[in-house]
Design an enzyme around this catalytic site. Structure first.
Site: not given
Length: 406
Positions: A243, A246
């Site tokens: 995450d 990202r």
């Protein structure tokens, strides 16, 4: 020319041992400082030792030992005796071994990324489907002329994982249409119960990285199945490492810079309730969010995009695997080389930000050859603290349904 000649002649009159050139040439970490106390002869203390001693207290204050999976267990060590956590070293080995349990799309993407990055000398693959597994292993072996020498092992027998330096678990059932999250957790808990004892039998000292979903709950389950004999931090989850990647990549694309130049974390659940720590995001040391203003609607939209990004990939190709593979190859490189890097990983966070339950969530961790070595105490805004506690409540609402049965 006359100035240069004069300087050169001056240096020639100074013994080399005491010359400015010799002193400048010494690296900082081998220079020494003379200290005289109580009339005793001067002693020599290296600058590096002095700095270690100076910053030791600060490191203790700003981080903590990994937390046991249950409040009933004693902490791993005294919080005031953590010097070795930072300064001990582990002998590197040329043929580091990684074992991957579960060789579907995700497991094979991890194996492929590790192979291409030349991280491990041995990659062992374990899966229930022996026929497909043998095909995957042969496919990788047939390209061996184009990468560094590495041995590819594959078997349905866990004996192939013996003496691993890192175990990565990706095995787990996919969520069925209409199936509740609790039902999925119960099925994957049973799978984890069949995996962990076999893994620990052949590699009792190896750190174990859990990738199986739901990642945070499965990491907690794995730690509890392993029991109190396994030190806290030895079992951890890949959590929000992906995450965070990202988010960094999205910021990098937005500003047309390398994502590697962006620093920052997403913490909490590897899922919908994750928390973007905007106060930690830096680009070349410059805060991405004005501390006086906090995150704007645009920043919140970026976080929503990160949360949805995995689902967008699944909607188009049916699964995510390459980004997960690269994430875990990065984790593997740190573990196998004892890299001592700070990575957001899923670990027990009981006691952090007033969390009282035995919940596992991602938080910045110092990662090395033995797994999670320390959990950093990063400063959070009030909004970020509240979001982290809400994330803990979200995960615990599901975890508590199976926790007492593990």
């Amino acid at each position: 020319k006359m100035i240069l000649f004069s300087i050169r002649k001056a240096f020639q009159r100074i013994p080399y041992r005491n010359s400015p050139i010799n002193q400048i040439a010494k690296p900082l970490w081998v220079q020494t400082i003379k200290i005289t106390t109580d009339g005793k002869a001067p002693s020599h203390i290296s600058t590096e030792d002095m700095m270690k001693d100076h910053f030791r207290k600060r490191k203790i204050e700003r981080s903590r030992d990994p937390i046991p999976f249950s409040a009933e267990l004693s902490p791993a060590s005294d919080a005031n005796d953590v010097g070795d956590k930072f300064y001990d070293t582990i002998d590197p080995s040329k043929a580091k071994k990684v074992s991957i349990i579960g060789c579907g799309q995700v497991g094979m993407a991890i194996a492929y990324a590790i192979l291409n990055q030349e991280t491990a000398g041995v990659i062992s693959l374990v899966d229930m489907n022996g026929e497909k597994l043998e095909g995957e292993a042969r496919d990788l072996r047939q390209g061996s002329a184009f990468h560094k020498k590495a041995r590819i092992e594959a078997s349905t027998d866990y004996k192939v994982t013996a003496n691993s330096h890192l175990i990565i678990v990706t095995a787990g059932a996919a969520q069925k249409v209409g199936e509740s999250r609790l039902s999925l957790v119960e099925r994957n808990t049973n799978i984890m119960k069949s995996i962990l004892p076999k893994v620990l039998e052949y590699s009792p000292d190896a750190p174990i990285c859990i990738v199986s979903n739901p990642c945070d709950i499965m990491t907690a389950v794995a730690a509890k199945i392993a029991g109190p004999s396994i030190p806290p931090g030895r079992i951890f989850g890949s959590g929000t490492c992906l995450d965070s990647s990202r988010l960094r990549s999205l910021i990098g694309r937005t500003l047309d810079i390398s994502g590697q130049s962006v620093r920052g974390y997403i913490i909490g659940e590897h899922g919908d309730s994750s928390v973007a720590v905007w106060s930690s995001v830096r680009i070349g040391g410059v805060p991405f969010v004005d501390p006086a203003e906090g995150p704007s609607d645009v920043h919140r939209a970026m976080h929503r995009d990160v949360v949805k990004s995995g689902l967008e990939v699944i909607k188009r190709k049916g699964y995510t695997n390459w980004s997960v593979g690269l994430t875990n190859a990065y984790i593997a490189e740190i573990v196998l080389n004892d890299g001592r890097s700070v990575v957001p990983l899923s670990t027990c966070v009981r006691g952090i930000n007033d969390i009282e339950t035995d919940v596992f969530l991602s938080y910045p961790c110092l990662l090395g050859a033995s797994g999670v070595r320390r959990i950093l105490s990063i400063p959070l805004t009030r909004e970020e603290e509240e979001g982290f506690r809400a994330s803990a409540d979200t995960v615990w609402a599901v975890q508590k349904g199976i926790w007492d049965e593990v």
